[in-house]
Scaffold this motif. Sequence first.
Motif, PDB file in Angstrom:
ATOM      1  N   SER A 167       0.812  -1.215   0.000  1.00  0.00           N
ATOM      2  CA  SER A 167       0.000   0.000   0.000  1.00  0.00           C
ATOM      3  C   SER A 167       0.844   1.263   0.000  1.00  0.00           C
ATOM      4  CB  SER A 167      -0.916   0.016   1.226  1.00  0.00           C
ATOM      5  OG  SER A 167      -0.133  -0.014   2.412  1.00  0.00           O
ATOM      6  N   LEU A 168       2.150   1.122   0.312  1.00  0.00           N
ATOM      7  CA  LEU A 168       3.015   2.299   0.317  1.00  0.00           C
ATOM      8  C   LEU A 168       3.421   2.716  -1.087  1.00  0.00           C
ATOM      9  CD1 LEU A 168       5.461   1.591   3.280  1.00  0.00           C
ATOM     10  CD2 LEU A 168       3.521   3.162   3.222  1.00  0.00           C
ATOM     11  N   TYR A 169       3.155   1.875  -2.074  1.00  0.00           N
ATOM     12  CA  TYR A 169       3.646   2.141  -3.411  1.00  0.00           C
ATOM     13  C   TYR A 169       2.503   2.275  -4.403  1.00  0.00           C
ATOM     14  CZ  TYR A 169       8.205   1.070  -1.578  1.00  0.00           C
ATOM     15  OH  TYR A 169       9.347   1.089  -0.831  1.00  0.00           O
ATOM     16  N   ASN A 170       2.731   3.145  -5.388  1.00  0.00           N
ATOM     17  CA  ASN A 170       1.766   3.336  -6.460  1.00  0.00           C
ATOM     18  C   ASN A 170       2.482   3.240  -7.797  1.00  0.00           C
ATOM     19  OD1 ASN A 170      -0.435   3.864  -4.788  1.00  0.00           O
ATOM     20  ND2 ASN A 170       0.064   6.037  -4.644  1.00  0.00           N
ATOM     21  N   TRP A 171       1.896   2.499  -8.728  1.00  0.00           N
ATOM     22  CA  TRP A 171       2.364   2.557 -10.108  1.00  0.00           C
ATOM     23  C   TRP A 171       1.726   3.787 -10.723  1.00  0.00           C
ATOM     24  CZ3 TRP A 171       6.150  -0.224 -12.041  1.00  0.00           C
ATOM     25  CH2 TRP A 171       6.474  -1.449 -11.433  1.00  0.00           C
ATOM     26  N   MET A 172       2.510   4.589 -11.391  1.00  0.00           N
ATOM     27  CA  MET A 172       1.942   5.816 -11.930  1.00  0.00           C
ATOM     28  C   MET A 172       2.755   6.286 -13.121  1.00  0.00           C
ATOM     29  SD  MET A 172       3.209   8.513  -8.998  1.00  0.00           S
ATOM     30  CE  MET A 172       2.542   7.511  -7.675  1.00  0.00           C
ATOM     31  N   PHE A 173       2.081   7.064 -13.970  1.00  0.00           N
ATOM     32  CA  PHE A 173       2.773   7.759 -15.034  1.00  0.00           C
ATOM     33  C   PHE A 173       3.237   9.089 -14.473  1.00  0.00           C
ATOM     34  CE2 PHE A 173      -0.005   4.795 -17.194  1.00  0.00           C
ATOM     35  CZ  PHE A 173       0.842   4.252 -18.145  1.00  0.00           C
ATOM     36  N   LEU A 174       4.492   9.417 -14.688  1.00  0.00           N
ATOM     37  CA  LEU A 174       5.076  10.607 -14.102  1.00  0.00           C
ATOM     38  C   LEU A 174       5.576  11.548 -15.181  1.00  0.00           C
ATOM     39  CD1 LEU A 174       7.269   8.889 -11.361  1.00  0.00           C
ATOM     40  CD2 LEU A 174       5.051   9.985 -11.036  1.00  0.00           C
ATOM     41  N   SER A 175       5.693  12.810 -14.827  1.00  0.00           N
ATOM     42  CA  SER A 175       6.356  13.771 -15.693  1.00  0.00           C
ATOM     43  C   SER A 175       7.284  14.617 -14.844  1.00  0.00           C
ATOM     44  CB  SER A 175       5.345  14.658 -16.427  1.00  0.00           C
ATOM     45  OG  SER A 175       4.611  15.449 -15.523  1.00  0.00           O
ATOM     46  N   VAL A 176       8.462  14.876 -15.384  1.00  0.00           N
ATOM     47  CA  VAL A 176       9.451  15.720 -14.726  1.00  0.00           C
ATOM     48  C   VAL A 176       9.566  16.996 -15.550  1.00  0.00           C
ATOM     49  CG1 VAL A 176      11.853  15.945 -13.994  1.00  0.00           C
ATOM     50  CG2 VAL A 176      10.687  13.728 -13.817  1.00  0.00           C
ATOM     51  N   ASN A 177       9.207  18.121 -14.940  1.00  0.00           N
ATOM     52  CA  ASN A 177       9.184  19.403 -15.633  1.00  0.00           C
ATOM     53  C   ASN A 177      10.252  20.333 -15.091  1.00  0.00           C
ATOM     54  OD1 ASN A 177       6.322  19.491 -17.190  1.00  0.00           O
ATOM     55  ND2 ASN A 177       6.122  18.384 -15.267  1.00  0.00           N
ATOM     56  N   ASP A 178      10.703  21.247 -15.958  1.00  0.00           N
ATOM     57  CA  ASP A 178      11.568  22.356 -15.545  1.00  0.00           C
ATOM     58  C   ASP A 178      12.803  21.884 -14.777  1.00  0.00           C
ATOM     59  OD1 ASP A 178       9.649  24.073 -16.672  1.00  0.00           O
ATOM     60  OD2 ASP A 178       8.507  24.059 -14.804  1.00  0.00           O
ATOM     61  N   PHE A 179      13.470  20.873 -15.308  1.00  0.00           N
ATOM     62  CA  PHE A 179      14.689  20.350 -14.688  1.00  0.00           C
ATOM     63  C   PHE A 179      15.827  21.359 -14.834  1.00  0.00           C
ATOM     64  CE2 PHE A 179      18.789  18.255 -15.200  1.00  0.00           C
ATOM     65  CZ  PHE A 179      18.865  17.481 -14.058  1.00  0.00           C
ATOM     66  N   THR A 180      16.492  21.698 -13.722  1.00  0.00           N
ATOM     67  CA  THR A 180      17.664  22.564 -13.758  1.00  0.00           C
ATOM     68  C   THR A 180      18.762  21.947 -12.905  1.00  0.00           C
ATOM     69  OG1 THR A 180      17.026  23.911 -11.843  1.00  0.00           O
ATOM     70  CG2 THR A 180      16.216  24.631 -14.004  1.00  0.00           C
ATOM     71  N   TRP A 181      19.988  22.386 -13.138  1.00  0.00           N
ATOM     72  CA  TRP A 181      21.119  21.876 -12.376  1.00  0.00           C
ATOM     73  C   TRP A 181      22.127  22.995 -12.157  1.00  0.00           C
ATOM     74  CZ3 TRP A 181      26.087  22.262 -14.158  1.00  0.00           C
ATOM     75  CH2 TRP A 181      26.228  22.574 -15.518  1.00  0.00           C
ATOM     76  N   SER A 182      22.987  22.813 -11.145  1.00  0.00           N
ATOM     77  CA  SER A 182      24.104  23.717 -10.922  1.00  0.00           C
ATOM     78  C   SER A 182      25.140  23.008 -10.068  1.00  0.00           C
ATOM     79  CB  SER A 182      23.653  25.013 -10.237  1.00  0.00           C
ATOM     80  OG  SER A 182      23.173  24.741  -8.932  1.00  0.00           O
ATOM     81  N   ASN A 183      26.407  23.358 -10.270  1.00  0.00           N
ATOM     82  CA  ASN A 183      27.440  22.923  -9.341  1.00  0.00           C
ATOM     83  C   ASN A 183      27.292  23.730  -8.056  1.00  0.00           C
ATOM     84  OD1 ASN A 183      28.968  21.052 -11.071  1.00  0.00           O
ATOM     85  ND2 ASN A 183      29.438  22.878 -12.267  1.00  0.00           N
ATOM     86  N   CYS A 184      27.653  23.140  -6.944  1.00  0.00           N
ATOM     87  CA  CYS A 184      27.623  23.877  -5.680  1.00  0.00           C
ATOM     88  C   CYS A 184      28.722  24.934  -5.672  1.00  0.00           C
ATOM     89  CB  CYS A 184      27.827  22.922  -4.508  1.00  0.00           C
ATOM     90  SG  CYS A 184      26.557  21.637  -4.389  1.00  0.00           S
ATOM     91  N   ASP A 185      28.525  25.975  -4.878  1.00  0.00           N
ATOM     92  CA  ASP A 185      29.554  26.997  -4.724  1.00  0.00           C
ATOM     93  C   ASP A 185      30.797  26.387  -4.095  1.00  0.00           C
ATOM     94  OD1 ASP A 185      27.829  28.912  -5.748  1.00  0.00           O
ATOM     95  OD2 ASP A 185      27.129  29.552  -3.771  1.00  0.00           O
ATOM     96  N   GLY A 186      31.952  26.938  -4.438  1.00  0.00           N
ATOM     97  CA  GLY A 186      33.203  26.451  -3.864  1.00  0.00           C
ATOM     98  C   GLY A 186      34.062  25.754  -4.901  1.00  0.00           C
ATOM     99  N   THR A 225       4.454  12.785  -3.656  1.00  0.00           N
ATOM    100  CA  THR A 225       3.385  13.394  -4.429  1.00  0.00           C
ATOM    101  C   THR A 225       3.916  14.489  -5.349  1.00  0.00           C
ATOM    102  OG1 THR A 225       2.983  14.908  -2.590  1.00  0.00           O
ATOM    103  CG2 THR A 225       1.656  12.908  -2.675  1.00  0.00           C
ATOM    104  N   SER A 226       3.018  14.994  -6.199  1.00  0.00           N
ATOM    105  CA  SER A 226       3.388  16.058  -7.126  1.00  0.00           C
ATOM    106  C   SER A 226       3.874  17.288  -6.373  1.00  0.00           C
ATOM    107  CB  SER A 226       2.182  16.434  -7.990  1.00  0.00           C
ATOM    108  OG  SER A 226       1.781  15.349  -8.786  1.00  0.00           O
ATOM    109  N   GLY A 227       4.832  18.000  -6.969  1.00  0.00           N
ATOM    110  CA  GLY A 227       5.322  19.224  -6.357  1.00  0.00           C
ATOM    111  C   GLY A 227       6.723  19.568  -6.809  1.00  0.00           C
ATOM    112  N   ASP A 228       7.249  20.642  -6.225  1.00  0.00           N
ATOM    113  CA  ASP A 228       8.605  21.113  -6.517  1.00  0.00           C
ATOM    114  C   ASP A 228       9.603  20.407  -5.612  1.00  0.00           C
ATOM    115  OD1 ASP A 228       8.235  23.224  -8.543  1.00  0.00           O
ATOM    116  OD2 ASP A 228       7.050  24.200  -6.978  1.00  0.00           O
ATOM    117  N   TYR A 229      10.710  19.948  -6.214  1.00  0.00           N
ATOM    118  CA  TYR A 229      11.729  19.227  -5.473  1.00  0.00           C
ATOM    119  C   TYR A 229      13.107  19.838  -5.711  1.00  0.00           C
ATOM    120  CZ  TYR A 229       8.334  15.548  -4.501  1.00  0.00           C
ATOM    121  OH  TYR A 229       7.231  14.864  -4.055  1.00  0.00           O
TER     122      TYR A 229
END
Length: 196
Positions: free
Chosen positions: A27-46, A168-172
């Motif tokens: 019950s902890l798991y759901n099969w679902m179709f997902l979408s990943v939007n607005d993917f961005t990346w950066s190196n950490c400072d330093g 769940t859906s949201g910003d990560y």
Amino acid sequence: MAQLLFCFLLTFAALGPFASEAAAPASLYNWMFLSVNDFTWSNCDGNWSGNIISLSVSPNPINIPGELTISIVLETTERLTAPTKIILTAKKKILLSWITLPCIDNIGSCTYDNICEVLDTSFPLGEPCPEPLHTYGIPCHCPFEAGVYSLPEATFTLPNVELPSWLTSGDYHVNAVIMADNQKFACANFTFFLGS
């Protein structure tokens, strides 16, 4: 830094089966179709031994299941050897605050203590690394030598995934730190919107 992201990406390819096979109530798991939007990346400072020089992913959104096209250039100024640890800190935006997610069955803010061992288990020693790594001379086992690693545009098929119902859906936001010999080797940040 070639070692940084390829090690990072290979780790998740290797850990995927572990997460799905983890003992947990269905019950902890759901099969679902997902979408990943607005993917961005950066190196950490330093100053880091490993850095992402460039990273491109498409399409936007990335549909799961579906196809993902990626190109990446990584650079490392030092040799990366075992034991190598990856520390992930995953956060989700709830209202105006970022909440750190726990590590549950290898998903969330998790620490993977010996990535080299995971890679050796997932990609048998003595056999060629999987494509397209083999074609471009990118290793899939430790050690990773200092240098520049480049993966030109390549397309992968993403299978359906099984995620915990609390994811769940949201910003990560995900911060990934690679450590070798108890020293921070590389660090990168990734942000995206997860939809279902």
